[in-house]
Design a protein around this motif. Structure first.
Motif, PDB file in Angstrom:
ATOM      1  N   PHE A 180     -20.677  67.476  62.555  1.00  0.00           N
ATOM      2  CA  PHE A 180     -19.715  66.883  63.480  1.00  0.00           C
ATOM      3  C   PHE A 180     -20.410  65.922  64.436  1.00  0.00           C
ATOM      4  O   PHE A 180     -21.489  66.212  64.941  1.00  0.00           O
ATOM      5  CB  PHE A 180     -19.027  67.961  64.324  1.00  0.00           C
ATOM      6  CG  PHE A 180     -17.955  68.717  63.604  1.00  0.00           C
ATOM      7  CD1 PHE A 180     -16.832  68.063  63.109  1.00  0.00           C
ATOM      8  CD2 PHE A 180     -18.045  70.090  63.435  1.00  0.00           C
ATOM      9  CE1 PHE A 180     -15.836  68.754  62.457  1.00  0.00           C
ATOM     10  CE2 PHE A 180     -17.046  70.792  62.783  1.00  0.00           C
ATOM     11  CZ  PHE A 180     -15.945  70.120  62.288  1.00  0.00           C
ATOM     12  N   ALA A 181     -19.749  64.809  64.710  1.00  0.00           N
ATOM     13  CA  ALA A 181     -20.210  63.902  65.767  1.00  0.00           C
ATOM     14  C   ALA A 181     -19.919  64.579  67.110  1.00  0.00           C
ATOM     15  O   ALA A 181     -19.115  65.521  67.180  1.00  0.00           O
ATOM     16  CB  ALA A 181     -19.476  62.565  65.674  1.00  0.00           C
ATOM     17  N   GLU A 182     -20.542  64.096  68.158  1.00  0.00           N
ATOM     18  CA  GLU A 182     -20.341  64.651  69.507  1.00  0.00           C
ATOM     19  C   GLU A 182     -18.848  64.720  69.846  1.00  0.00           C
ATOM     20  O   GLU A 182     -18.133  63.735  69.745  1.00  0.00           O
ATOM     21  CB  GLU A 182     -21.069  63.750  70.515  1.00  0.00           C
ATOM     22  CG  GLU A 182     -21.050  64.261  71.939  1.00  0.00           C
ATOM     23  CD  GLU A 182     -21.977  65.446  72.162  1.00  0.00           C
ATOM     24  OE1 GLU A 182     -21.652  66.261  73.025  1.00  0.00           O
ATOM     25  OE2 GLU A 182     -23.003  65.544  71.461  1.00  0.00           O
ATOM     26  N   GLY A 183     -18.367  65.897  70.194  1.00  0.00           N
ATOM     27  CA  GLY A 183     -16.979  66.073  70.613  1.00  0.00           C
ATOM     28  C   GLY A 183     -15.967  66.170  69.477  1.00  0.00           C
ATOM     29  O   GLY A 183     -14.798  66.474  69.712  1.00  0.00           O
ATOM     30  N   ALA A 184     -16.382  65.931  68.239  1.00  0.00           N
ATOM     31  CA  ALA A 184     -15.431  65.910  67.117  1.00  0.00           C
ATOM     32  C   ALA A 184     -14.949  67.308  66.730  1.00  0.00           C
ATOM     33  O   ALA A 184     -13.794  67.473  66.351  1.00  0.00           O
ATOM     34  CB  ALA A 184     -16.048  65.220  65.909  1.00  0.00           C
ATOM     35  N   LYS A 185     -15.815  68.305  66.857  1.00  0.00           N
ATOM     36  CA  LYS A 185     -15.429  69.659  66.431  1.00  0.00           C
ATOM     37  C   LYS A 185     -14.216  70.157  67.210  1.00  0.00           C
ATOM     38  O   LYS A 185     -13.263  70.672  66.638  1.00  0.00           O
ATOM     39  CB  LYS A 185     -16.605  70.628  66.578  1.00  0.00           C
ATOM     40  CG  LYS A 185     -16.267  72.008  66.031  1.00  0.00           C
ATOM     41  CD  LYS A 185     -17.471  72.939  66.011  1.00  0.00           C
ATOM     42  CE  LYS A 185     -17.155  74.123  65.150  1.00  0.00           C
ATOM     43  NZ  LYS A 185     -17.183  75.379  65.797  1.00  0.00           N
ATOM     44  N   ALA A 186     -14.236  69.988  68.522  1.00  0.00           N
ATOM     45  CA  ALA A 186     -13.120  70.456  69.355  1.00  0.00           C
ATOM     46  C   ALA A 186     -11.826  69.721  68.993  1.00  0.00           C
ATOM     47  O   ALA A 186     -10.756  70.338  68.938  1.00  0.00           O
ATOM     48  CB  ALA A 186     -13.445  70.259  70.836  1.00  0.00           C
ATOM     49  N   LYS A 187     -11.915  68.412  68.721  1.00  0.00           N
ATOM     50  CA  LYS A 187     -10.716  67.641  68.352  1.00  0.00           C
ATOM     51  C   LYS A 187     -10.140  68.111  67.022  1.00  0.00           C
ATOM     52  O   LYS A 187      -8.926  68.267  66.886  1.00  0.00           O
ATOM     53  CB  LYS A 187     -11.061  66.149  68.252  1.00  0.00           C
ATOM     54  CG  LYS A 187     -11.266  65.483  69.592  1.00  0.00           C
ATOM     55  CD  LYS A 187     -11.601  64.016  69.420  1.00  0.00           C
ATOM     56  CE  LYS A 187     -11.958  63.405  70.767  1.00  0.00           C
ATOM     57  NZ  LYS A 187     -12.517  62.075  70.636  1.00  0.00           N
ATOM     58  N   ILE A 188     -11.019  68.359  66.048  1.00  0.00           N
ATOM     59  CA  ILE A 188     -10.564  68.823  64.736  1.00  0.00           C
ATOM     60  C   ILE A 188      -9.954  70.221  64.847  1.00  0.00           C
ATOM     61  O   ILE A 188      -8.901  70.491  64.269  1.00  0.00           O
ATOM     62  CB  ILE A 188     -11.736  68.815  63.712  1.00  0.00           C
ATOM     63  CG1 ILE A 188     -12.235  67.383  63.456  1.00  0.00           C
ATOM     64  CG2 ILE A 188     -11.343  69.506  62.414  1.00  0.00           C
ATOM     65  CD1 ILE A 188     -11.243  66.458  62.810  1.00  0.00           C
ATOM     66  N   GLU A 189     -10.591  71.107  65.597  1.00  0.00           N
ATOM     67  CA  GLU A 189     -10.052  72.460  65.778  1.00  0.00           C
ATOM     68  C   GLU A 189      -8.676  72.421  66.430  1.00  0.00           C
ATOM     69  O   GLU A 189      -7.770  73.149  66.029  1.00  0.00           O
ATOM     70  CB  GLU A 189     -11.015  73.314  66.606  1.00  0.00           C
ATOM     71  CG  GLU A 189     -12.246  73.735  65.833  1.00  0.00           C
ATOM     72  CD  GLU A 189     -13.270  74.482  66.664  1.00  0.00           C
ATOM     73  OE1 GLU A 189     -13.231  74.405  67.919  1.00  0.00           O
ATOM     74  OE2 GLU A 189     -14.131  75.138  66.058  1.00  0.00           O
TER      75      GLU A 189
END
Length: 171
Positions: free
Chosen positions: A100-109
């Motif tokens: 994941f790019a920075e901050g992408a994991k939270a957006k996808i979740e």
């Protein structure tokens, strides 16, 4: 080779994998340092899965994980019975990409958790996984679905929890 069953919402896992294998064969030919492997429980071949759910997940692994690495790495497809629930199976798409790019994991979740509240014309490049999530929830039940974990050695694993429902014999 079977033809794509575009008119059916659910297809046998073997048919879904056959389509994915054709796609990955082309990608591995195009990118010789890309490797794809399969670890499929043979007892699950006849299990019904939503049509065309694996290719969008694998495409994400390639475009968002392995593209940054010059398409050098591996995509592994695993299908096995769930260890927690006997009437479920888990399909994993494991990649050795950049994660994941920075901050992408939270957006996808957030996107996957609130799949039912997303605008029909979603902007950006998460539309593939959102469609997969919506179709799994609609066709398989709300307790099934898609989620991601980060791999200790790098890359991501997409997890798809699906019911084990066999195709009925045609008369």
């Amino acid at each position: 080779m079977n033809c794509v069953k575009v008119d059916r919402q659910m297809v046998a896992l073997d048919d879904e994998l056959e389509l994915l294998e054709a796609y990955m064969e082309l990608m591995c030919y195009r990118y010789p340092e890309l490797v794809c492997s399969y670890d499929i429980d043979p007892d699950l071949g006849g299990v019904l899965v939503p049509n065309f759910i694996l290719q969008p997940i694998v495409e994400n692994s390639l475009l968002h994980g392995l593209k940054n690495k010059g398409y050098r790495g591996e995509v592994r497809i695993v299908a096995q019975k769930s260890e927690q629930q006997d009437d479920r199976m888990e399909i994993q798409v494991i990649d050795t990409g950049s994660g994941f790019a920075e901050g992408a994991k939270a957006k996808i979740e957030e996107l996957l958790l609130h799949y039912d509240k997303q605008a029909p014309k979603l902007e950006g490049n998460s539309i593939g996984i959102l469609n997969v999530q919506k179709r799994i929830k609609l066709l398989c039940g709300r307790d099934c679905g898609l989620w991601y974990t980060e791999n200790a050695a790098g890359g991501l694993t997409a997890h798809l929890l699906l019911p084990i429902t066999e195709e009925e014999e045609e008369k």
